[in-house]
Write a protein that holds these residues in place. Structure first.
Motif, short mmCIF file in Angstrom:
data_model
loop_
_atom_site.label_atom_id
_atom_site.label_comp_id
_atom_site.label_asym_id
_atom_site.label_seq_id
_atom_site.Cartn_x
_atom_site.Cartn_y
_atom_site.Cartn_z
N MET A 1 14.30 49.87 72.34
CA MET A 1 15.33 50.67 72.98
C MET A 1 15.29 50.41 74.48
O MET A 1 14.23 50.45 75.10
N GLY A 2 16.46 50.15 75.12
CA GLY A 2 16.51 49.86 76.54
C GLY A 2 16.22 51.08 77.38
O GLY A 2 16.31 52.22 76.92
N ASP A 3 15.96 50.83 78.67
CA ASP A 3 15.62 51.93 79.55
C ASP A 3 16.74 52.93 79.70
O ASP A 3 16.51 54.11 79.93
N ALA A 4 18.01 52.46 79.60
CA ALA A 4 19.15 53.34 79.83
C ALA A 4 19.61 54.03 78.56
O ALA A 4 20.53 54.84 78.60
N SER A 5 19.01 53.68 77.41
CA SER A 5 19.49 54.25 76.15
C SER A 5 18.94 55.65 75.97
O SER A 5 17.88 56.00 76.48
N GLY A 6 19.67 56.45 75.23
CA GLY A 6 19.25 57.81 74.98
C GLY A 6 20.44 58.64 74.57
O GLY A 6 21.52 58.12 74.26
N LEU A 7 20.26 59.94 74.56
CA LEU A 7 21.29 60.86 74.11
C LEU A 7 21.58 61.89 75.20
O LEU A 7 20.66 62.49 75.74
N GLN A 8 22.85 62.07 75.51
CA GLN A 8 23.29 63.14 76.40
C GLN A 8 23.65 64.34 75.53
O GLN A 8 24.44 64.21 74.59
N LEU A 9 23.10 65.50 75.86
CA LEU A 9 23.28 66.68 75.01
C LEU A 9 23.69 67.89 75.82
O LEU A 9 23.31 68.03 76.99
N THR A 10 24.42 68.76 75.18
CA THR A 10 24.55 70.14 75.65
C THR A 10 24.05 71.03 74.53
O THR A 10 24.51 70.93 73.39
N LEU A 11 23.07 71.89 74.85
CA LEU A 11 22.47 72.79 73.87
C LEU A 11 22.77 74.23 74.24
O LEU A 11 22.78 74.59 75.41
N THR A 12 23.01 75.07 73.25
CA THR A 12 22.99 76.52 73.47
C THR A 12 21.66 77.02 72.91
O THR A 12 21.27 76.66 71.80
N VAL A 13 20.97 77.83 73.71
CA VAL A 13 19.61 78.23 73.39
C VAL A 13 19.46 79.74 73.55
O VAL A 13 19.91 80.32 74.54
N TRP A 14 18.84 80.35 72.55
CA TRP A 14 18.40 81.75 72.65
C TRP A 14 16.95 81.79 72.18
O TRP A 14 16.58 81.15 71.19
N HIS A 15 16.13 82.55 72.90
CA HIS A 15 14.74 82.72 72.46
C HIS A 15 14.27 84.10 72.89
O HIS A 15 14.74 84.65 73.90
N PRO A 16 13.36 84.70 72.16
CA PRO A 16 12.94 86.08 72.44
C PRO A 16 12.05 86.16 73.68
O PRO A 16 11.39 85.18 74.06
N GLY A 17 12.05 87.33 74.30
CA GLY A 17 11.15 87.58 75.42
C GLY A 17 11.56 86.94 76.72
O GLY A 17 10.73 86.81 77.63
N CYS A 18 12.82 86.56 76.86
CA CYS A 18 13.29 85.87 78.06
C CYS A 18 14.07 86.85 78.93
O CYS A 18 15.11 87.37 78.51
N TRP A 19 13.60 87.07 80.15
CA TRP A 19 14.25 88.05 81.02
C TRP A 19 15.66 87.60 81.41
O TRP A 19 16.57 88.44 81.54
N SER A 20 15.89 86.29 81.62
CA SER A 20 17.21 85.84 82.05
C SER A 20 18.25 86.05 80.96
O SER A 20 19.41 86.39 81.24
N ILE A 21 17.86 85.86 79.71
CA ILE A 21 18.75 86.13 78.59
C ILE A 21 19.04 87.64 78.50
O ILE A 21 20.18 88.06 78.32
N GLU A 22 18.00 88.44 78.66
CA GLU A 22 18.16 89.89 78.54
C GLU A 22 19.06 90.45 79.63
O GLU A 22 19.96 91.25 79.36
N VAL A 23 18.84 90.05 80.89
CA VAL A 23 19.62 90.66 81.98
C VAL A 23 21.07 90.19 81.97
O VAL A 23 21.97 90.97 82.32
N THR A 24 21.34 88.96 81.56
CA THR A 24 22.73 88.51 81.52
C THR A 24 23.47 89.09 80.32
O THR A 24 24.70 89.17 80.32
#
Length: 232
Positions: free
Chosen positions: A1-24
């Motif tokens: 695999m070349g140096d420039a190869s890879g995957l561009q992603l956008t993820l939506t993430v939720w996880h417990p115990g996260c203050w930023s998720i809770e306050v927003t």
């Protein structure tokens, strides 16, 4: 695999115990996470921009961050984006913060240790994190890495965009064809008026007034349009 190869992603993430998720989830406005640091005593300190349509929204958001049981300290920085007060030019308000928390609640290390690289700041709004990342590996390796994070951190992760070398030319235009007339009008107006610029040049309330509809109606059309445009 070349140096420039890879995957561009956008993820939506939720996880417990996260203050930023809770306050927003509890307040209006949102957060942009720019960088994460480890302090000498092992705590995690992160640089955030807190933003909202008005200074009052940002004040309430920052107060919720300070009141969270999961944050250790909140240091406000000199502002780079102008006044705290809402202005017609900015369409909102922003404050920059260093937030310190105990290790264990952040999932940043879980992603970084598995080869994910931040492509842009993480956006947190309405109790969900949006991660634009780069992953150097195959799609099979990607899914295995995401499944490990889901299991070890009890996280909910969804891939909302994926490409091998960035979005193909014309792909966004093809997705625009899937929008209803009302959704297309809302999206095109928001884009042309600078809603997606930073800082925002216009608020949802102002966009709704330009289109002659209620704020809730305009926001519903815009969010549905965004969901269709993000769908790979």
């Amino acid at each position: 695999m070349g140096d420039a190869s890879g995957l561009q992603l956008t993820l939506t993430v939720w996880h417990p115990g996260c203050w930023s998720i809770e306050v927003t989830a509890e307040t209006a406005g949102g957060l942009l996470a720019h960088a994460v640091y480890r302090t000498s005593d092992g705590n995690v300190r992160s640089l955030f921009t807190a933003y909202g349509d008005t200074a009052a929204e940002v004040d309430a958001l920052v107060a919720a961050i300070r009141d969270s049981e999961r944050t250790r300290s909140v240091l406000e920085l000199e502002e780079r984006y102008g006044s705290r007060e809402a202005t017609p030019e900015a369409g909102g308000a922003a404050r920059e913060l260093f937030v310190e928390e105990e290790p264990g609640h952040s999932v940043n290390d879980a992603f970084v240790s598995r080869g994910f690289l931040h492509d842009q700041p993480i956006r947190i709004v309405d109790g969900v994190e949006f991660w634009p990342v780069f992953y150097r590996g195959s799609r099979a390796e990607l899914e295995a890495a995401l499944e490990e994070i889901r299991e070890t951190r009890d996280a909910e992760i969804e891939v909302t965009r994926i490409s091998s070398s960035g979005p193909p030319r014309g792909s966004t235009l093809r997705r625009v064809d899937r929008l209803s007339e009302a959704q297309r009008d809302a999206y095109e107006l928001a884009r042309s008026e600078g809603y997606y610029s930073w800082p925002r040049a216009i608020t949802v309330r102002e966009l709704a007034a330009k289109q002659g509809v209620a704020k809730t109606t305009f926001l519903e059309h815009l969010r549905k349009a965004e969901a269709k445009l993000l769908d790979p």
